[in-house]
Scaffold this motif. Structure first.
Motif, PDB file in Angstrom:
ATOM      1  N   UNK A 228       0.764  -1.126  -0.133  1.00  0.00           N
ATOM      2  CA  UNK A 228       0.054   0.053   0.057  1.00  0.00           C
ATOM      3  C   UNK A 228       0.816   1.363   0.081  1.00  0.00           C
ATOM      4  N   UNK A 229       1.919   1.327   0.907  1.00  0.00           N
ATOM      5  CA  UNK A 229       2.688   2.405   1.024  1.00  0.00           C
ATOM      6  C   UNK A 229       3.654   2.531  -0.368  1.00  0.00           C
ATOM      7  N   UNK A 230       4.065   1.334  -0.979  1.00  0.00           N
ATOM      8  CA  UNK A 230       4.886   1.469  -2.232  1.00  0.00           C
ATOM      9  C   UNK A 230       4.325   2.077  -3.385  1.00  0.00           C
ATOM     10  N   UNK A 231       2.863   1.525  -3.325  1.00  0.00           N
ATOM     11  CA  UNK A 231       1.908   2.219  -4.624  1.00  0.00           C
ATOM     12  C   UNK A 231       1.837   3.736  -4.277  1.00  0.00           C
ATOM     13  N   UNK A 232       1.240   4.051  -2.846  1.00  0.00           N
ATOM     14  CA  UNK A 232       1.103   5.478  -2.740  1.00  0.00           C
ATOM     15  C   UNK A 232       2.108   6.542  -3.004  1.00  0.00           C
ATOM     16  N   UNK A 233       3.506   5.854  -2.859  1.00  0.00           N
ATOM     17  CA  UNK A 233       4.648   6.722  -2.829  1.00  0.00           C
ATOM     18  C   UNK A 233       4.899   6.623  -4.503  1.00  0.00           C
TER      19      UNK A 233
END
Length: 532
Positions: A228-233
């Motif tokens: 989730x964080x990787x995609x948002x970043x």
């Protein structure tokens, strides 16, 4: 006009202090939640991770056979993984297509062949009377593994290359004239896209991947939260699509070659040239990121469009994501258009759910079509994987064939179903040597993307196109596909095949006026250098 005080205004509006408070609270609530929408952040829509095509209903456990079917067999000495043959670039460029070494990089006056280097291919000038037995041991081994390549290579060497060289020589002046006049603004735009350099990798993974990694590692609550964080970043950095998949080791190249392809142009990206690649144990996951190329400009492919926009976006995002991951304490390595690759990307794009492999051998996305230039980051960060998708591309591609019809070099298969067997896979055949020649033959900015431009899935985000995409993706009967293909052929006039080549230099569609030189420029004079 009579003056109205605050009390009279509130009375006239029919609200008192309490009513005003309720109205203000409601207004705040609605405004706050409306402000959470990606569409309220003008110019930042895609940086919020918003995807307007919902892939979830189309998730499947395994990549569709239409994309490829693994048929093996496994080769010895780590040449294969799970039946997929790791591409040995010494086969691909180092011997079979030495013509690749004659390709001139750059676009002024035109991308093309250096005709002073002699023969453009190392196959015998005439086919041996005793057939394969008359070839070198190298060729015999190659064609024994991939017998369907015999006819492909013979047609390329003996029928295609002679007339291609003549066409290329005859069009040198006209291509230079196009680039200096009608195509001037397109050329200038292409140069501008290349102005910001992107780094290449020149050191091996044990050095490159770990350089700058923080001594303190962030441990995530779960792989799901990490993804989730990787995609948002990545979205925040400009990616329009981000997908995650365990790295399929079968896609990792067996070697890099000095004459081009994947990481060949950058010295083998630290692995060395003509040397077997040992796959690092920390290449657990692959993160695919991509932006899109200019929709308007690419409509004018191949002579007005270019790939630099997409190259820049994905290459920069990949490098930024590597920096982000290393700061969190994880080794990472980018594989990008400008930085070079250690593997072909379409298979990874299909496995992470960006789309399916189409007739062109590219991964076609349900929302972008082929208008993507992906990059990949390999890392050991534990991540939750995305599943592949099946959005009925097989039904559509088997009927459409527009990409094959528009191709300037006729390099794309017309077969109804994937029937070509190579590298342990069954898929559609694209004659990659002819495809490369299409990049060299045209004028304008680097390369040819005619198949991408003409693909009916390569359409902008309008309500009509969103509706059609949804219908096509849910309809397995083929009825809507036939209607959509009829509409594409009837409602969108386009140019085909030789119209895109010298001396016509047309685009698949008419280029946008803003990139057509005669819309702005009346004449040329000598630049008063150093004056103003």
């Amino acid at each position: 006009m009579a003056e109205v005080n605050r009390r009279d205004f509130l009375k006239a509006a029919g609200v008192g202090a309490a009513g005003l408070s309720v109205a203000a609270a409601g207004s705040y609530w609605n405004s706050y939640h409306e402000g959470q929408s990606a569409f309220s952040m003008q110019g930042q829509e895609h940086r919020q991770g918003h995807e307007y095509f919902n892939r979830e209903p189309f998730r499947v456990d395994k990549v569709t056979p239409f994309s490829w079917e693994v048929i093996g067999p496994d080769l010895p000495d780590n040449h294969s993984v799970g039946g997929i043959h790791r591409i040995d670039m010494r086969w691909y460029y180092g011997e079979r297509f030495k013509s690749a070494g004659h390709a001139v990089a750059g676009s002024n006056p035109a991308v093309g062949y250096d005709l002073t280097k002699g023969d453009l291919d190392c196959m015998p000038n005439t086919w041996p009377s005793n057939g394969l037995a008359g070839l070198s041991t190298f060729y015999q081994k190659y064609y024994d593994l991939y017998p369907m390549m015999v006819d492909v290579d013979k047609e390329y060497k003996y029928d295609w290359l002679p007339q291609l060289v003549e066409r290329f020589k005859a069009s040198i002046d006209s291509r230079a004239s196009f680039n200096a006049n009608e195509g001037l603004i397109a050329m200038a735009r292409s140069e501008a896209q290349r102005a910001v350099p992107v780094s290449s990798i020149t050191t091996p993974p044990e050095e490159n991947d770990w350089s700058g990694v923080s001594a303190r590692r962030a441990v995530f609550e779960s792989p799901e939260l990490a993804s989730q964080l990787i995609k948002r970043m990545a979205a925040d950095l400009g990616a329009t699509f981000v997908g995650v998949t365990p790295l399929n080791k079968g896609w990792v190249a067996y070697s890099h070659a000095p004459l081009g392809g994947l990481g060949g142009g950058t010295g083998g990206r630290g692995f060395g040239l003509n040397t077997p690649i040992k796959i690092p144990e920390w290449w657990d996951n692959a993160i695919l990121v991509t932006g899109t190329m200019s929709w308007d400009v690419n409509a004018g492919d191949p002579n007005y469009g270019d790939s630099w926009t997409g190259y820049n976006i994905s290459s920069q995002i990949a490098q930024q994501m590597v920096k982000f991951l290393k700061y969190l304490g994880y080794p990472a390595r980018w594989h990008s258009p400008f930085g070079g690759y250690d593997f072909p990307v379409p298979g990874i794009a299909a496995e992470c759910g960006m789309g399916e492999i189409g007739r062109t051998s590219n991964c076609l996305a349900p929302d972008f079509g082929g208008n993507v230039r992906p990059a990949v980051i390999t890392t050991s960060l534990p991540l939750a994987a995305d599943k592949p998708v099946d959005f009925n591309l097989a039904e559509f591609c088997s009927r459409c064939k527009l990409c094959a019809q528009v191709c300037p070099t006729q390099a794309i298969s017309y077969a109804d179903q994937p029937d070509f067997e190579i590298y342990g896979l069954r898929r559609f055949c694209t004659n990659l040597a002819k495809c490369r020649d299409g990049w060299n033959l045209g004028a304008g900015p680097m390369g040819c993307r005619a198949c991408i431009s003409v693909c009916p899935w390569t359409k902008k985000n309008t309500w009509v196109h969103r509706f059609v995409r949804e219908v096509l993706s849910h309809d397995a009967t083929g009825t809507s596909q036939n209607v959509a293909i009829w509409a594409e052929r009837t409602l969108y006039p386009k140019n085909y095949a030789d119209d895109l080549n010298p001396p016509n230099y047309k685009g698949v569609y008419e280029p946008p006026k803003w990139i057509t030189t005669n819309e702005y420029v009346s004449s040329f004079v000598n630049t008063p250098m150093g004056v103003k």
